[in-house]
Design an enzyme around this catalytic site. Structure first.
Site, mmCIF file in Angstrom:
data_model
loop_
_atom_site.group_PDB
_atom_site.id
_atom_site.type_symbol
_atom_site.label_atom_id
_atom_site.label_comp_id
_atom_site.label_asym_id
_atom_site.label_seq_id
_atom_site.Cartn_x
_atom_site.Cartn_y
_atom_site.Cartn_z
ATOM 1 N N GLY A 236 0.752 -1.241 0.000
ATOM 2 C CA GLY A 236 0.000 0.000 0.000
ATOM 3 C C GLY A 236 0.784 1.293 0.000
ATOM 4 N N GLU A 286 3.969 -6.696 1.776
ATOM 5 C CA GLU A 286 3.519 -7.076 0.437
ATOM 6 C C GLU A 286 3.473 -5.843 -0.469
ATOM 7 O OE1 GLU A 286 -0.356 -8.671 1.230
ATOM 8 O OE2 GLU A 286 0.393 -10.038 2.753
ATOM 9 N N GLY A 288 3.755 -3.599 -3.729
ATOM 10 C CA GLY A 288 3.763 -3.765 -5.177
ATOM 11 C C GLY A 288 4.181 -2.455 -5.816
ATOM 12 N N ARG A 289 3.248 -1.502 -5.781
ATOM 13 C CA ARG A 289 3.460 -0.215 -6.446
ATOM 14 C C ARG A 289 4.763 0.471 -6.022
ATOM 15 N NH1 ARG A 289 -1.059 2.885 -7.990
ATOM 16 N NH2 ARG A 289 -2.219 1.720 -6.432
ATOM 17 N N ARG A 325 -5.149 2.915 -16.146
ATOM 18 C CA ARG A 325 -5.317 3.604 -14.863
ATOM 19 C C ARG A 325 -6.044 4.955 -14.976
ATOM 20 N NH1 ARG A 325 -2.020 5.105 -11.725
ATOM 21 N NH2 ARG A 325 -3.020 4.328 -9.852
ATOM 22 N N TYR A 329 -9.360 4.809 -12.863
ATOM 23 C CA TYR A 329 -9.298 5.435 -11.533
ATOM 24 C C TYR A 329 -9.141 6.953 -11.600
ATOM 25 C CZ TYR A 329 -7.515 0.659 -10.708
ATOM 26 O OH TYR A 329 -7.316 -0.691 -10.695
ATOM 27 N N CYS A 356 -12.114 3.680 -29.653
ATOM 28 C CA CYS A 356 -13.393 4.294 -30.000
ATOM 29 C C CYS A 356 -14.315 4.469 -28.814
ATOM 30 C CB CYS A 356 -14.061 3.457 -31.071
ATOM 31 S SG CYS A 356 -13.004 3.359 -32.508
ATOM 32 N N GLU A 357 -13.871 5.198 -27.818
ATOM 33 C CA GLU A 357 -14.770 5.661 -26.769
ATOM 34 C C GLU A 357 -14.128 6.841 -26.054
ATOM 35 O OE1 GLU A 357 -15.159 3.162 -23.076
ATOM 36 O OE2 GLU A 357 -14.665 1.582 -24.506
ATOM 37 N N TYR A 385 0.887 -1.754 -12.258
ATOM 38 C CA TYR A 385 -0.475 -1.839 -12.746
ATOM 39 C C TYR A 385 -0.602 -1.203 -14.139
ATOM 40 C CZ TYR A 385 -0.939 -2.878 -7.808
ATOM 41 O OH TYR A 385 -0.768 -3.418 -6.551
HETATM 42 N N1 LLP Z 1 -1.408 -7.129 -0.734
HETATM 43 C C1 LLP Z 1 -2.701 -7.296 -1.082
HETATM 44 C C2 LLP Z 1 -3.510 -8.272 -0.348
HETATM 45 C C3 LLP Z 1 -3.260 -6.529 -2.126
HETATM 46 O O1 LLP Z 1 -4.537 -6.694 -2.456
HETATM 47 C C4 LLP Z 1 -2.447 -5.597 -2.819
HETATM 48 C C5 LLP Z 1 -2.982 -4.802 -3.918
HETATM 49 C C6 LLP Z 1 -1.101 -5.467 -2.440
HETATM 50 C C7 LLP Z 1 -0.618 -6.241 -1.387
HETATM 51 C C8 LLP Z 1 -0.167 -4.512 -3.118
HETATM 52 O O2 LLP Z 1 -0.558 -3.183 -2.936
HETATM 53 P P1 LLP Z 1 0.419 -1.991 -3.379
HETATM 54 O O3 LLP Z 1 1.654 -2.062 -2.522
HETATM 55 O O4 LLP Z 1 0.746 -2.173 -4.810
HETATM 56 O O5 LLP Z 1 -0.363 -0.764 -3.124
HETATM 57 N N2 LLP Z 1 -4.787 -1.537 -9.899
HETATM 58 C C9 LLP Z 1 -4.768 -0.528 -8.865
HETATM 59 C C10 LLP Z 1 -4.157 -1.052 -7.578
HETATM 60 C C11 LLP Z 1 -4.835 -2.305 -7.059
HETATM 61 C C12 LLP Z 1 -4.196 -2.869 -5.811
HETATM 62 C C13 LLP Z 1 -4.752 -4.214 -5.480
HETATM 63 N N3 LLP Z 1 -4.185 -4.847 -4.342
HETATM 64 C C14 LLP Z 1 -4.043 0.712 -9.389
HETATM 65 O O6 LLP Z 1 -3.616 0.714 -10.544
HETATM 66 O O7 LLP Z 1 -3.943 1.715 -8.686
#
Ligand code: LLP
Length: 433
Positions: A236, A286, A288-289, A325, A329, A356-357, A385
């Protein structure tokens, strides 16, 4: 901080001129900086050095095999959410034994695959799921390691579609010991931990602190009752989108008063370490981003500058199928020219793709340096993402992906061929005349 910068007037990724990549591999193309990924990873690990940390990279953010191998080489494990992602980890040479399997609807086949691969833990989101994992583990004659995902009912103050820790979101189990007691009754489950994840793109430490403070007493209780060994605090951590290119330089961060600085891993680590250390447990993260977001750009070419009655439209060869994105969003991505020319006038335009939208719009009334047909631009902060959410809408092929390391770069996923797009489709015999 990241490794995208202008050298002379040309935008570079590390030591590679991005225009050279576009020349060789065409556009739209995602380009990732291996060094930025490594820096982000090491920085996050260092900021939690006071804890026994296991970083499980949330591979849904970017699951290219090259990126996964890079993480595996750095020592990361993985947070995965499908059988497909697990197979990617194995294909990339990643460590499934330290990886965790999350998601609200794991199928029996996926559970079987994960048990056979020996995952570190199943992150369980409901009581029916406990029963299902217990059932599959019993069939295989194994004990499944599990952690209970707690929904702490905390507002992450982020976009509604990526908030996960409120009680009306579909995720997790309400904070009560009953769920754990229930889990402990299943003969084929081994209760190993607790997990939480309150949302994505969080820009302050406060919601993390609030959630961890709420869940820690429960974690301590489960440690006492069942001897659990880990607590996963989820992902997150947010990144800089608005001023993305400038934020690559340390000077940009130094110029910001501490109160205005976007959430840094150091601030995150300093806030959470004192709350987590007394537990004496392994702490899983965990992210990601944070790890890949600012490590990637999407390169695109200008098709036309269309001058409308009331506004201009800069039509690119990238579209919402390549980077969804903004459409999904209302997300902001900075868009910069690959060739900087400060003598040119500014251009104000809606920046759009050819789909086309009307939703196929990356930015409304954006001001940027004038660029014309055939010239190249980059979407900043597109490493997370981006490709993983791409589609083939309008029968557009999936874009290419390139990984950079210093002055080297390699195509790590070629642009999809039309033949591949239609390879599985066929005309049924009853339509053949
Ligand atoms: N752990 C769990 C259980 C999750 O559901 C997620 C993301 C993460 C870790 C990783 O979160 P991060 O560190 O990346 O914030 N597609 C959206 C983001 C969806 C996130 C889904 N879950 C976007 O492009 O903003």
């Amino acid at each position: 901080m990241h490794h995208f910068h202008y050298a002379g007037q040309k935008l570079h990724c590390e030591s590679v001129d991005l225009a050279a990549i576009a020349q060789l591999h065409g556009t739209p193309t995602y380009v990732y900086s291996g060094l930025t990924i490594a820096d982000n990873y090491r920085r996050l690990a260092a900021s939690l050095a006071g804890l026994d940390v296991q970083i499980c990279y949330a591979m849904k953010a970017n699951s290219n095999l090259a990126v996964l191998r890079h993480f595996a080489n750095l020592g990361a494990a993985f947070d995965l959410v499908s059988g497909g992602e697990l197979r990617r980890v194995l294909a990339a040479g990643g460590d499934a034994h330290r990886s965790v399997f999350a998601g609200v609807g794991k199928s029996e086949a996926e559970i079987r695959l994960a048990l056979e691969a020996g995952v570190f833990g199943f992150h369980v989101e409901s009581e029916p799921e406990l029963a299902r994992i217990n059932h599959v583990a019993g069939q295989l004659g194994r004990k499944a390691p599990i952690a209970i995902r707690i929904n702490p009912d905390v507002d992450a103050h982020t976009h509604a579609k990526i908030t996960t820790g409120k009680s009306d979101n579909k995720f997790g189990i309400p904070l009560k010991v009953a769920a754990a007691a229930y889990a402990a009754k299943y003969p084929h489950l081994e209760l190993k931990g607790v997990q939480m994840h309150i949302g994505s793109q969080l820009t302050s430490a406060a919601p993390f602190i609030e959630a961890v403070e709420k869940v820690v007493p429960f974690v301590a209780e489960l440690k006492k009752l069942y001897g659990i060994t880990y607590f996963s605090v989820g992902g997150g951590i947010g990144i800089v989108y608005q001023d993305a290119l400038a934020s690559g330089a340390p000077a940009w961060w130094d110029a910001k008063p501490a109160a205005e600085r976007p959430l840094t891993p150091e601030a995150y680590g300093a806030a959470l370490t004192p709350l987590l250390a007394p537990l004496g447990l392994k702490i899983l993260l965990e992210p990601g981003r944070f790890l890949v977001g600012n490590a990637g750009v999407l390169l695109a070419r200008v098709e036309h500058l269309k001058r409308g009655a009331n506004k201009n439209f800069l039509v690119l060869d990238a579209a919402m199928n390549d980077l969804v994105r903004p459409a999904m969003y209302e997300a902001y991505h900075e868009i910069v020219p690959l060739l900087r020319d400060t003598t040119r006038p500014a251009l104000k335009a809606d920046i759009v793709g050819p789909i086309c939208e009307s939703g196929d719009c990356f930015a409304k009334d954006r001001t940027l340096q004038s660029v014309g047909e055939g010239e190249l631009v980059a979407f900043m902060s597109a490493g997370a993402y981006g490709y993983t959410m791409a589609s083939r809408y309008n029968t557009r092929s999936l874009p290419a992906e390139v990984l950079v390391s210093g002055s080297r770069f390699e195509l790590v996923n070629p642009r999809e061929k039309f033949e591949t797009v239609i390879a599985g489709e066929k005309i049924p015999s009853f339509l053949k005349t």
